[in-house]
Design a protein around this motif. Sequence first.
Motif, PDB file in Angstrom:
ATOM      1  N   GLU A  95       0.816  -1.207   0.000  1.00 42.67           N
ATOM      2  CA  GLU A  95       0.000   0.000   0.000  1.00 42.67           C
ATOM      3  C   GLU A  95       0.852   1.260   0.000  1.00 42.67           C
ATOM      4  N   ARG A  96       2.068   1.143   0.581  1.00 42.13           N
ATOM      5  CA  ARG A  96       2.978   2.284   0.682  1.00 42.13           C
ATOM      6  C   ARG A  96       4.323   1.862   0.099  1.00 42.13           C
ATOM      7  N   LEU A  97       4.668   2.434  -1.034  1.00 46.35           N
ATOM      8  CA  LEU A  97       5.841   2.012  -1.802  1.00 46.35           C
ATOM      9  C   LEU A  97       6.852   3.149  -1.878  1.00 46.35           C
ATOM     10  N   GLY A  98       8.095   2.856  -1.531  1.00 48.94           N
ATOM     11  CA  GLY A  98       9.169   3.825  -1.690  1.00 48.94           C
ATOM     12  C   GLY A  98       9.998   3.512  -2.921  1.00 48.94           C
ATOM     13  N   ILE A  99      10.424   4.550  -3.632  1.00 50.52           N
ATOM     14  CA  ILE A  99      11.281   4.383  -4.807  1.00 50.52           C
ATOM     15  C   ILE A  99      12.522   5.246  -4.614  1.00 50.52           C
ATOM     16  N   TYR A 100      13.672   4.599  -4.544  1.00 51.36           N
ATOM     17  CA  TYR A 100      14.949   5.281  -4.384  1.00 51.36           C
ATOM     18  C   TYR A 100      15.633   5.357  -5.744  1.00 51.36           C
ATOM     19  N   GLY A 101      15.821   6.585  -6.237  1.00 51.59           N
ATOM     20  CA  GLY A 101      16.354   6.788  -7.572  1.00 51.59           C
ATOM     21  C   GLY A 101      15.212   6.983  -8.544  1.00 51.59           C
ATOM     22  N   PHE A 102      14.865   8.251  -8.805  1.00 56.22           N
ATOM     23  CA  PHE A 102      13.675   8.517  -9.610  1.00 56.22           C
ATOM     24  C   PHE A 102      14.086   8.882 -11.031  1.00 56.22           C
ATOM     25  N   ASP A 129      18.320  10.958   2.089  1.00 52.66           N
ATOM     26  CA  ASP A 129      18.837  11.041   3.455  1.00 52.66           C
ATOM     27  C   ASP A 129      17.744  11.355   4.464  1.00 52.66           C
ATOM     28  N   THR A 130      16.484  11.346   4.036  1.00 54.11           N
ATOM     29  CA  THR A 130      15.365  11.639   4.929  1.00 54.11           C
ATOM     30  C   THR A 130      14.461  10.419   5.050  1.00 54.11           C
ATOM     31  N   MET A 131      13.618  10.437   6.086  1.00 54.67           N
ATOM     32  CA  MET A 131      12.650   9.363   6.290  1.00 54.67           C
ATOM     33  C   MET A 131      11.299   9.778   5.727  1.00 54.67           C
ATOM     34  N   PRO A 132      10.534   8.830   5.210  1.00 57.17           N
ATOM     35  CA  PRO A 132       9.191   9.164   4.723  1.00 57.17           C
ATOM     36  C   PRO A 132       8.277   9.468   5.897  1.00 57.17           C
ATOM     37  N   PRO A 133       7.141  10.103   5.634  1.00 53.74           N
ATOM     38  CA  PRO A 133       6.232  10.459   6.727  1.00 53.74           C
ATOM     39  C   PRO A 133       5.536   9.262   7.358  1.00 53.74           C
ATOM     40  N   GLU A 134       5.571   8.107   6.747  1.00 58.39           N
ATOM     41  CA  GLU A 134       5.015   6.891   7.341  1.00 58.39           C
ATOM     42  C   GLU A 134       5.842   5.703   6.880  1.00 58.39           C
ATOM     43  N   PRO A 135       5.878   4.612   7.664  1.00 61.69           N
ATOM     44  CA  PRO A 135       6.672   3.445   7.268  1.00 61.69           C
ATOM     45  C   PRO A 135       6.173   2.851   5.947  1.00 61.69           C
ATOM     46  N   LEU A 136       7.097   2.277   5.198  1.00 61.25           N
ATOM     47  CA  LEU A 136       6.795   1.721   3.878  1.00 61.25           C
ATOM     48  C   LEU A 136       6.554   0.222   3.971  1.00 61.25           C
ATOM     49  N   ASP A 137       5.710  -0.282   3.087  1.00 69.23           N
ATOM     50  CA  ASP A 137       5.559  -1.730   2.951  1.00 69.23           C
ATOM     51  C   ASP A 137       6.703  -2.323   2.136  1.00 69.23           C
ATOM     52  N   ALA A 138       7.233  -1.546   1.211  1.00 71.71           N
ATOM     53  CA  ALA A 138       8.332  -2.015   0.367  1.00 71.71           C
ATOM     54  C   ALA A 138       9.085  -0.819  -0.173  1.00 71.71           C
ATOM     55  N   ALA A 139      10.357  -1.038  -0.482  1.00 70.17           N
ATOM     56  CA  ALA A 139      11.188  -0.006  -1.098  1.00 70.17           C
ATOM     57  C   ALA A 139      11.916  -0.620  -2.286  1.00 70.17           C
ATOM     58  N   LEU A 140      11.886   0.077  -3.405  1.00 73.44           N
ATOM     59  CA  LEU A 140      12.586  -0.342  -4.611  1.00 73.44           C
ATOM     60  C   LEU A 140      13.779   0.585  -4.809  1.00 73.44           C
ATOM     61  N   ILE A 141      14.948   0.008  -5.058  1.00 68.90           N
ATOM     62  CA  ILE A 141      16.162   0.807  -5.234  1.00 68.90           C
ATOM     63  C   ILE A 141      16.637   0.681  -6.673  1.00 68.90           C
ATOM     64  N   PHE A 142      16.682   1.817  -7.376  1.00 68.56           N
ATOM     65  CA  PHE A 142      17.159   1.830  -8.756  1.00 68.56           C
ATOM     66  C   PHE A 142      18.485   2.578  -8.898  1.00 68.56           C
ATOM     67  N   ALA A 143      18.828   3.416  -7.954  1.00 69.92           N
ATOM     68  CA  ALA A 143      20.135   4.077  -7.986  1.00 69.92           C
ATOM     69  C   ALA A 143      21.207   3.060  -7.591  1.00 69.92           C
ATOM     70  N   PRO A 144      22.355   3.023  -8.286  1.00 70.64           N
ATOM     71  CA  PRO A 144      23.370   1.997  -8.016  1.00 70.64           C
ATOM     72  C   PRO A 144      24.250   2.345  -6.818  1.00 70.64           C
TER      73      PRO A 144
END
Length: 328
Positions: free
Chosen positions: A164-171, A216-231
Amino acid sequence: MRAMVLERVGEPLRERELPLPEPGPRDVLIRVAACGVCRTDLHVVDGELTEPVLPLVPGHEIVGRVAAAGGDVSDFRVGDRVGVPWLGGSCGTCRYCRRGRENLCDAAVYTGYTRDGGYAEYTLADARYCLALPEAYGDVAAAPLLCAGLIGYRTYRMAGEPVERLGIYGFGAAGHLVAQLAASQGVRVYAFTRPGDDAGQAFARELGCVWAGGSDTMPPEPLDAALIFAPVGPLVPAALRAVDKGGAVVCGGIHMSDIPSFPYRLLWEERLVRSVANLTREDGHALMDAAAQATIDTRTLTYPLARANDALDDLRAGRFTGAAVLLP
Protein backbone atom coordinates in the motif's frame (compact mmCIF):
# COMPACT_ATOMS: atom_id res chain seq x y z
CA MET A 1 24.43 0.67 -41.89
CA ARG A 2 25.60 3.34 -39.45
CA ALA A 3 26.30 2.23 -35.89
CA MET A 4 27.88 3.55 -32.72
CA VAL A 5 30.45 0.98 -31.63
CA LEU A 6 32.23 0.32 -28.33
CA GLU A 7 35.73 -0.78 -29.37
CA ARG A 8 37.47 -0.47 -26.00
CA VAL A 9 35.94 -0.27 -22.56
CA GLY A 10 36.22 3.18 -21.03
CA GLU A 11 36.55 4.95 -24.38
CA PRO A 12 33.86 6.90 -26.29
CA LEU A 13 31.75 5.06 -28.83
CA ARG A 14 32.91 5.37 -32.45
CA GLU A 15 30.60 5.96 -35.40
CA ARG A 16 31.21 3.22 -37.95
CA GLU A 17 29.78 1.87 -41.22
CA LEU A 18 29.00 -1.84 -40.74
CA PRO A 19 27.66 -4.48 -43.11
CA LEU A 20 23.92 -5.06 -42.92
CA PRO A 21 23.52 -8.25 -40.84
CA GLU A 22 21.85 -11.33 -42.28
CA PRO A 23 19.10 -12.96 -40.20
CA GLY A 24 19.51 -16.57 -39.14
CA PRO A 25 16.59 -19.01 -39.15
CA ARG A 26 15.08 -17.66 -35.90
CA ASP A 27 16.13 -14.03 -36.29
CA VAL A 28 14.40 -10.90 -37.41
CA LEU A 29 16.29 -8.03 -39.02
CA ILE A 30 14.90 -4.84 -37.52
CA ARG A 31 15.12 -1.33 -38.90
CA VAL A 32 15.61 0.64 -35.70
CA ALA A 33 13.18 3.52 -35.10
CA ALA A 34 14.31 4.37 -31.57
CA CYS A 35 16.65 2.98 -28.92
CA GLY A 36 16.59 3.98 -25.28
CA VAL A 37 19.77 4.83 -23.39
CA CYS A 38 19.86 2.80 -20.20
CA ARG A 39 22.05 2.98 -17.09
CA THR A 40 23.11 -0.58 -17.91
CA ASP A 41 24.67 0.82 -21.09
CA LEU A 42 26.82 3.00 -18.84
CA HIS A 43 27.87 -0.04 -16.82
CA VAL A 44 28.93 -1.74 -20.08
CA VAL A 45 30.77 1.27 -21.51
CA ASP A 46 32.47 2.10 -18.21
CA GLY A 47 33.61 -1.49 -17.60
CA GLU A 48 31.49 -2.20 -14.52
CA LEU A 49 30.01 -5.13 -16.45
CA THR A 50 33.19 -6.94 -17.30
CA GLU A 51 32.40 -9.38 -20.14
CA PRO A 52 31.14 -7.44 -23.17
CA VAL A 53 31.76 -9.04 -26.57
CA LEU A 54 33.87 -6.39 -28.31
CA PRO A 55 33.58 -4.65 -30.69
CA LEU A 56 30.02 -4.08 -29.56
CA VAL A 57 26.98 -2.07 -30.61
CA PRO A 58 25.28 -1.19 -27.28
CA GLY A 59 21.58 -0.62 -26.69
CA HIS A 60 18.78 -2.87 -25.46
CA GLU A 61 15.64 -0.73 -25.46
CA ILE A 62 14.99 -1.13 -29.16
CA VAL A 63 11.85 -0.27 -31.09
CA GLY A 64 11.68 -0.89 -34.81
CA ARG A 65 10.00 -2.69 -37.67
CA VAL A 66 10.81 -6.07 -39.10
CA ALA A 67 12.72 -5.67 -42.37
CA ALA A 68 13.41 -9.37 -42.96
CA ALA A 69 12.77 -12.62 -41.11
CA GLY A 70 14.42 -16.02 -40.95
CA GLY A 71 12.68 -19.11 -42.23
CA ASP A 72 11.67 -20.41 -38.79
CA VAL A 73 10.08 -17.15 -37.60
CA SER A 74 6.32 -17.41 -37.20
CA ASP A 75 5.38 -14.75 -34.63
CA PHE A 76 6.29 -11.65 -36.68
CA ARG A 77 6.07 -10.60 -40.29
CA VAL A 78 7.87 -7.99 -42.36
CA GLY A 79 6.51 -4.58 -41.37
CA ASP A 80 5.47 -5.56 -37.83
CA ARG A 81 6.57 -3.26 -35.03
CA VAL A 82 8.60 -5.06 -32.35
CA GLY A 83 10.49 -4.32 -29.18
CA VAL A 84 13.83 -5.87 -28.24
CA PRO A 85 14.75 -6.08 -24.53
CA TRP A 86 17.96 -6.92 -22.61
CA LEU A 87 17.34 -10.68 -22.54
CA GLY A 88 18.22 -11.76 -26.06
CA GLY A 89 18.17 -15.53 -25.62
CA SER A 90 18.47 -18.43 -23.20
CA CYS A 91 19.19 -22.15 -23.50
CA GLY A 92 15.62 -23.29 -22.76
CA THR A 93 16.77 -26.55 -21.17
CA CYS A 94 18.64 -25.78 -17.94
CA ARG A 95 16.95 -26.03 -14.53
CA TYR A 96 16.36 -22.27 -14.45
CA CYS A 97 14.71 -22.19 -17.87
CA ARG A 98 12.57 -25.24 -17.03
CA ARG A 99 11.30 -23.42 -13.93
CA GLY A 100 10.37 -20.28 -15.83
CA ARG A 101 13.40 -18.41 -14.51
CA GLU A 102 15.20 -17.96 -17.81
CA ASN A 103 16.57 -14.65 -16.49
CA LEU A 104 19.02 -16.75 -14.42
CA CYS A 105 20.14 -19.01 -17.30
CA ASP A 106 23.94 -19.43 -17.33
CA ALA A 107 23.92 -19.49 -21.13
CA ALA A 108 21.74 -16.41 -21.57
CA VAL A 109 22.50 -13.89 -24.33
CA TYR A 110 22.11 -10.17 -23.67
CA THR A 111 21.25 -7.50 -26.20
CA GLY A 112 23.85 -4.77 -26.36
CA TYR A 113 26.28 -6.76 -24.19
CA THR A 114 26.96 -10.21 -25.62
CA ARG A 115 25.24 -9.55 -28.94
CA ASP A 116 24.95 -6.29 -30.86
CA GLY A 117 22.15 -3.96 -29.88
CA GLY A 118 20.26 -0.95 -31.11
CA TYR A 119 22.69 1.99 -31.31
CA ALA A 120 22.47 1.49 -35.05
CA GLU A 121 20.19 1.79 -38.06
CA TYR A 122 19.51 -1.97 -38.07
CA THR A 123 19.87 -4.81 -35.62
CA LEU A 124 19.27 -8.55 -35.42
CA ALA A 125 17.22 -10.19 -32.68
CA ASP A 126 15.95 -13.66 -31.88
CA ALA A 127 12.25 -13.37 -32.71
CA ARG A 128 11.31 -15.60 -29.77
CA TYR A 129 12.56 -12.93 -27.37
CA CYS A 130 11.00 -9.91 -29.09
CA LEU A 131 7.86 -8.27 -27.79
CA ALA A 132 4.77 -6.83 -29.42
CA LEU A 133 4.24 -3.26 -28.23
CA PRO A 134 1.04 -1.47 -27.14
CA GLU A 135 -0.34 0.66 -29.96
CA ALA A 136 -0.94 3.58 -27.61
CA TYR A 137 2.81 4.23 -27.34
CA GLY A 138 4.78 5.77 -30.18
CA ASP A 139 8.27 4.57 -30.99
CA VAL A 140 10.05 7.02 -28.69
CA ALA A 141 7.59 6.54 -25.84
CA ALA A 142 7.78 2.75 -26.10
CA ALA A 143 11.59 2.50 -25.97
CA PRO A 144 12.02 3.03 -22.19
CA LEU A 145 9.44 0.33 -21.48
CA LEU A 146 11.86 -2.28 -22.81
CA CYS A 147 14.30 -2.10 -19.91
CA ALA A 148 13.51 0.72 -17.52
CA GLY A 149 9.89 -0.36 -17.61
CA LEU A 150 10.62 -4.07 -17.52
CA ILE A 151 13.17 -4.01 -14.70
CA GLY A 152 10.94 -1.61 -12.78
CA TYR A 153 8.00 -3.95 -13.24
CA ARG A 154 9.91 -7.05 -12.11
CA THR A 155 11.36 -5.18 -9.14
CA TYR A 156 7.85 -4.09 -8.15
CA ARG A 157 6.56 -7.66 -8.50
CA MET A 158 9.39 -8.99 -6.31
CA ALA A 159 8.27 -6.69 -3.48
CA GLY A 160 5.37 -9.06 -2.85
CA GLU A 161 1.82 -8.26 -1.81
CA PRO A 162 0.06 -6.41 -0.42
CA VAL A 163 1.90 -3.12 -0.97
CA GLU A 164 0.00 0.00 0.00
CA ARG A 165 2.98 2.28 0.68
CA LEU A 166 5.84 2.01 -1.80
CA GLY A 167 9.17 3.82 -1.69
CA ILE A 168 11.28 4.38 -4.81
CA TYR A 169 14.95 5.28 -4.38
CA GLY A 170 16.35 6.79 -7.57
CA PHE A 171 13.67 8.52 -9.61
CA GLY A 172 15.12 8.10 -13.07
CA ALA A 173 13.99 6.08 -16.07
CA ALA A 174 12.79 3.01 -14.16
CA GLY A 175 11.53 4.91 -11.14
CA HIS A 176 9.33 7.33 -13.03
CA LEU A 177 7.66 4.49 -14.94
CA VAL A 178 6.96 2.10 -12.07
CA ALA A 179 5.74 4.98 -9.90
CA GLN A 180 2.97 5.69 -12.38
CA LEU A 181 2.05 2.03 -12.70
CA ALA A 182 1.85 1.61 -8.92
CA ALA A 183 -0.10 4.84 -8.45
CA SER A 184 -2.60 3.71 -11.10
CA GLN A 185 -3.25 0.67 -8.89
CA GLY A 186 -4.02 2.79 -5.84
CA VAL A 187 -0.59 2.48 -4.17
CA ARG A 188 0.77 5.50 -2.28
CA VAL A 189 4.21 6.14 -3.77
CA TYR A 190 7.05 7.93 -1.98
CA ALA A 191 9.99 9.11 -4.12
CA PHE A 192 13.56 9.49 -2.86
CA THR A 193 16.02 11.51 -4.94
CA ARG A 194 19.51 12.85 -4.44
CA PRO A 195 19.46 15.25 -1.48
CA GLY A 196 18.67 18.77 -2.71
CA ASP A 197 17.26 17.64 -6.06
CA ASP A 198 14.24 19.93 -5.95
CA ALA A 199 13.54 19.47 -9.68
CA GLY A 200 13.54 15.69 -9.37
CA GLN A 201 11.23 15.82 -6.38
CA ALA A 202 8.82 18.14 -8.19
CA PHE A 203 8.91 15.74 -11.16
CA ALA A 204 7.97 12.85 -8.87
CA ARG A 205 5.02 14.70 -7.38
CA GLU A 206 3.89 15.69 -10.87
CA LEU A 207 3.70 12.01 -11.80
CA GLY A 208 1.51 11.08 -8.85
CA CYS A 209 3.84 10.48 -5.91
CA VAL A 210 2.25 11.52 -2.63
CA TRP A 211 5.61 12.60 -1.17
CA ALA A 212 9.12 13.27 -2.48
CA GLY A 213 12.31 14.01 -0.55
CA GLY A 214 16.02 13.34 -0.36
CA SER A 215 17.36 9.84 0.15
CA ASP A 216 18.84 11.04 3.46
CA THR A 217 15.37 11.64 4.93
CA MET A 218 12.65 9.36 6.29
CA PRO A 219 9.19 9.16 4.72
CA PRO A 220 6.23 10.46 6.73
CA GLU A 221 5.01 6.89 7.34
CA PRO A 222 6.67 3.45 7.27
CA LEU A 223 6.79 1.72 3.88
CA ASP A 224 5.56 -1.73 2.95
CA ALA A 225 8.33 -2.02 0.37
CA ALA A 226 11.19 -0.01 -1.10
CA LEU A 227 12.59 -0.34 -4.61
CA ILE A 228 16.16 0.81 -5.23
CA PHE A 229 17.16 1.83 -8.76
CA ALA A 230 20.13 4.08 -7.99
CA PRO A 231 23.37 2.00 -8.02
CA VAL A 232 24.31 3.20 -4.54
CA GLY A 233 24.96 0.53 -1.90
CA PRO A 234 24.39 2.78 1.16
CA LEU A 235 20.76 3.14 0.09
CA VAL A 236 20.09 -0.43 1.25
CA PRO A 237 20.40 0.26 5.00
CA ALA A 238 18.65 3.61 4.44
CA ALA A 239 15.71 1.80 2.84
CA LEU A 240 15.66 -0.82 5.61
CA ARG A 241 15.23 1.98 8.12
CA ALA A 242 12.22 3.22 6.14
CA VAL A 243 10.33 -0.07 5.70
CA ASP A 244 7.88 -1.43 8.23
CA LYS A 245 7.96 -4.86 9.88
CA GLY A 246 7.73 -7.58 7.25
CA GLY A 247 8.68 -5.12 4.50
CA ALA A 248 10.92 -5.77 1.52
CA VAL A 249 13.83 -3.86 0.03
CA VAL A 250 14.34 -4.85 -3.61
CA CYS A 251 17.47 -3.82 -5.51
CA GLY A 252 16.63 -3.38 -9.18
CA GLY A 253 20.04 -2.56 -10.64
CA ILE A 254 22.40 -4.93 -12.42
CA HIS A 255 25.36 -3.25 -10.72
CA MET A 256 25.62 -1.50 -7.36
CA SER A 257 28.42 -0.11 -5.22
CA ASP A 258 29.25 -2.06 -2.07
CA ILE A 259 26.60 -2.23 0.63
CA PRO A 260 28.00 -1.04 3.97
CA SER A 261 27.55 -3.09 7.12
CA PHE A 262 24.44 -2.35 9.15
CA PRO A 263 23.04 -3.52 12.49
CA TYR A 264 20.90 -6.63 12.52
CA ARG A 265 18.03 -4.68 14.08
CA LEU A 266 17.39 -3.08 10.65
CA LEU A 267 16.78 -6.52 9.13
CA TRP A 268 14.96 -8.04 12.10
CA GLU A 269 11.18 -8.38 12.26
CA GLU A 270 11.11 -10.31 9.00
CA ARG A 271 12.34 -7.57 6.71
CA LEU A 272 13.72 -8.84 3.42
CA VAL A 273 16.52 -7.70 1.11
CA ARG A 274 16.66 -9.17 -2.38
CA SER A 275 17.97 -8.41 -5.85
CA VAL A 276 16.43 -8.61 -9.29
CA ALA A 277 18.33 -10.15 -12.19
CA ASN A 278 17.31 -9.24 -15.70
CA LEU A 279 13.81 -10.23 -16.80
CA THR A 280 11.78 -13.01 -18.35
CA ARG A 281 9.58 -13.03 -21.42
CA GLU A 282 6.62 -13.48 -19.09
CA ASP A 283 7.57 -10.17 -17.44
CA GLY A 284 7.68 -8.55 -20.87
CA HIS A 285 4.22 -9.71 -21.93
CA ALA A 286 2.73 -8.83 -18.53
CA LEU A 287 4.21 -5.33 -18.56
CA MET A 288 2.96 -4.59 -22.07
CA ASP A 289 -0.53 -5.63 -21.01
CA ALA A 290 -0.30 -3.44 -17.90
CA ALA A 291 1.07 -0.48 -19.85
CA ALA A 292 -1.80 -0.72 -22.32
CA GLN A 293 -4.20 -0.35 -19.40
CA ALA A 294 -2.34 2.27 -17.34
CA THR A 295 -1.29 4.83 -20.00
CA ILE A 296 2.16 5.48 -18.54
CA ASP A 297 3.68 8.86 -19.40
CA THR A 298 7.22 8.01 -20.50
CA ARG A 299 9.18 11.26 -20.23
CA THR A 300 11.93 11.25 -22.85
CA LEU A 301 14.73 13.38 -24.22
CA THR A 302 15.83 12.49 -27.77
CA TYR A 303 19.29 12.57 -29.30
CA PRO A 304 20.43 11.74 -32.85
CA LEU A 305 22.35 8.47 -33.09
CA ALA A 306 25.65 10.29 -33.69
CA ARG A 307 25.30 11.96 -30.26
CA ALA A 308 25.14 8.69 -28.32
CA ASN A 309 28.18 9.71 -26.29
CA ASP A 310 26.47 12.95 -25.27
CA ALA A 311 23.41 11.00 -24.14
CA LEU A 312 25.58 8.68 -22.05
CA ASP A 313 27.45 11.61 -20.52
CA ASP A 314 24.21 13.39 -19.67
CA LEU A 315 22.82 10.23 -18.07
CA ARG A 316 26.03 9.74 -16.08
CA ALA A 317 25.83 13.31 -14.79
CA GLY A 318 22.07 13.23 -14.09
CA ARG A 319 21.38 16.18 -16.41
CA PHE A 320 17.81 15.15 -17.32
CA THR A 321 14.71 13.59 -15.83
CA GLY A 322 13.03 10.60 -17.40
CA ALA A 323 14.79 8.64 -20.14
CA ALA A 324 17.07 9.39 -23.09
CA VAL A 325 16.27 7.91 -26.51
CA LEU A 326 18.46 7.74 -29.62
CA LEU A 327 17.00 8.27 -33.09
CA PRO A 328 18.88 6.79 -36.10
